[in-house]
Design a protein around this motif. Structure first.
Motif, PDB file in Angstrom:
ATOM      1  N   PHE A  15       0.887  -1.243   0.062  1.00 15.00           N
ATOM      2  CA  PHE A  15      -0.061   0.026   0.106  1.00 15.00           C
ATOM      3  C   PHE A  15       0.792   1.148  -0.122  1.00 15.00           C
ATOM      4  O   PHE A  15       0.596   2.276  -0.724  1.00 15.00           O
ATOM      5  CB  PHE A  15      -0.837  -0.358   1.161  1.00 15.00           C
ATOM      6  CG  PHE A  15      -2.293  -0.725   0.878  1.00 15.00           C
ATOM      7  CD1 PHE A  15      -3.255  -0.410   0.166  1.00 15.00           C
ATOM      8  CD2 PHE A  15      -2.293  -2.129   1.367  1.00 15.00           C
ATOM      9  CE1 PHE A  15      -4.506  -1.322  -0.289  1.00 15.00           C
ATOM     10  CE2 PHE A  15      -3.398  -3.039   1.296  1.00 15.00           C
ATOM     11  CZ  PHE A  15      -4.532  -2.529   0.391  1.00 15.00           C
ATOM     12  N   ALA A  16       2.065   1.409   0.694  1.00 15.29           N
ATOM     13  CA  ALA A  16       2.885   2.354   0.502  1.00 15.29           C
ATOM     14  C   ALA A  16       3.413   2.621  -0.757  1.00 15.29           C
ATOM     15  O   ALA A  16       3.672   3.592  -1.125  1.00 15.29           O
ATOM     16  CB  ALA A  16       4.300   2.255   1.558  1.00 15.29           C
ATOM     17  N   ILE A  18       1.744   1.911  -3.616  1.00 17.42           N
ATOM     18  CA  ILE A  18       0.613   2.450  -4.309  1.00 17.42           C
ATOM     19  C   ILE A  18       0.858   4.067  -3.950  1.00 17.42           C
ATOM     20  O   ILE A  18       0.600   4.988  -4.808  1.00 17.42           O
ATOM     21  CB  ILE A  18      -0.578   1.834  -4.208  1.00 17.42           C
ATOM     22  CG1 ILE A  18      -0.621   0.297  -4.577  1.00 17.42           C
ATOM     23  CG2 ILE A  18      -1.719   2.636  -4.443  1.00 17.42           C
ATOM     24  CD1 ILE A  18      -1.639  -0.454  -4.118  1.00 17.42           C
ATOM     25  N   VAL A  19       0.785   4.331  -2.761  1.00 17.57           N
ATOM     26  CA  VAL A  19       0.774   5.980  -2.530  1.00 17.57           C
ATOM     27  C   VAL A  19       1.830   6.649  -3.057  1.00 17.57           C
ATOM     28  O   VAL A  19       1.640   7.622  -3.556  1.00 17.57           O
ATOM     29  CB  VAL A  19       0.914   6.023  -0.910  1.00 17.57           C
ATOM     30  CG1 VAL A  19       1.113   7.492  -0.428  1.00 17.57           C
ATOM     31  CG2 VAL A  19      -0.601   5.311  -0.194  1.00 17.57           C
ATOM     32  N   VAL A  20       3.063   5.933  -2.975  1.00 17.70           N
ATOM     33  CA  VAL A  20       4.131   6.757  -3.550  1.00 17.70           C
ATOM     34  C   VAL A  20       4.105   6.783  -5.267  1.00 17.70           C
ATOM     35  O   VAL A  20       4.199   7.800  -5.588  1.00 17.70           O
ATOM     36  CB  VAL A  20       5.409   5.921  -3.285  1.00 17.70           C
ATOM     37  CG1 VAL A  20       6.734   6.535  -4.101  1.00 17.70           C
ATOM     38  CG2 VAL A  20       5.698   6.153  -1.716  1.00 17.70           C
ATOM     39  N   LEU A  22       1.194   6.882  -6.815  1.00 18.86           N
ATOM     40  CA  LEU A  22       0.321   8.132  -7.036  1.00 18.86           C
ATOM     41  C   LEU A  22       0.831   9.411  -6.880  1.00 18.86           C
ATOM     42  O   LEU A  22       0.429  10.259  -7.731  1.00 18.86           O
ATOM     43  CB  LEU A  22      -0.915   7.824  -6.234  1.00 18.86           C
ATOM     44  CG  LEU A  22      -2.050   6.402  -6.502  1.00 18.86           C
ATOM     45  CD1 LEU A  22      -2.993   6.370  -5.539  1.00 18.86           C
ATOM     46  CD2 LEU A  22      -2.639   6.589  -8.002  1.00 18.86           C
ATOM     47  N   ALA A  23       1.619   9.478  -6.017  1.00 14.06           N
ATOM     48  CA  ALA A  23       2.080  10.916  -5.664  1.00 14.06           C
ATOM     49  C   ALA A  23       3.202  11.325  -6.813  1.00 14.06           C
ATOM     50  O   ALA A  23       3.015  12.518  -7.449  1.00 14.06           O
ATOM     51  CB  ALA A  23       2.920  11.120  -4.390  1.00 14.06           C
TER      52      ALA A  23
END
Length: 102
Positions: A15-16, A18-20, A22-23
């Motif tokens: 999940f981290a 995915i967040v990175v 997207l950013a």
């Protein structure tokens, strides 16, 4: 708040990641807007489209791996279920392939 989910290290890393992604994709899109491109996917896509398709593939790979863990143990006579890190690496490679060539 997040106690309903089993937050193991591989799940948190997934999940981290995915967040990175997207950013980074948001910053990249602001600096250099995407254009439609045709790759091996059957439709013309932008970077965002390919990221979405790649993330969906990554999610399905990880879900299949978790779902087939016990069967893999029996089929290959393993002592314990195969590591979830294997599916994480495979899913990220598929994501990279879709982003690069899709």
């Amino acid at each position: 708040m997040l106690s309903w989910m089993v937050w193991t290290t591989p799940v948190a890393v997934f999940f981290a990641s995915i967040v990175v992604m997207l950013a980074v994709m948001t910053i990249w899109e602001v600096r250099s807007p995407a254009v439609l491109r045709k790759g091996f996917l059957p439709i013309a896509t932008t970077r965002g489209d390919r990221l979405f398709i790649g993330l969906m593939c990554a999610a399905w790979i990880n879900l299949a791996w978790v779902g087939l863990g016990e069967n893999l143990m029996q089929w290959f006579s393993l002592v314990e279920e195969p590591s979830i890190w294997i599916s994480f690496v495979v899913s990220m490679l598929v994501l990279l392939l879709v982003m690069r060539k899709g």
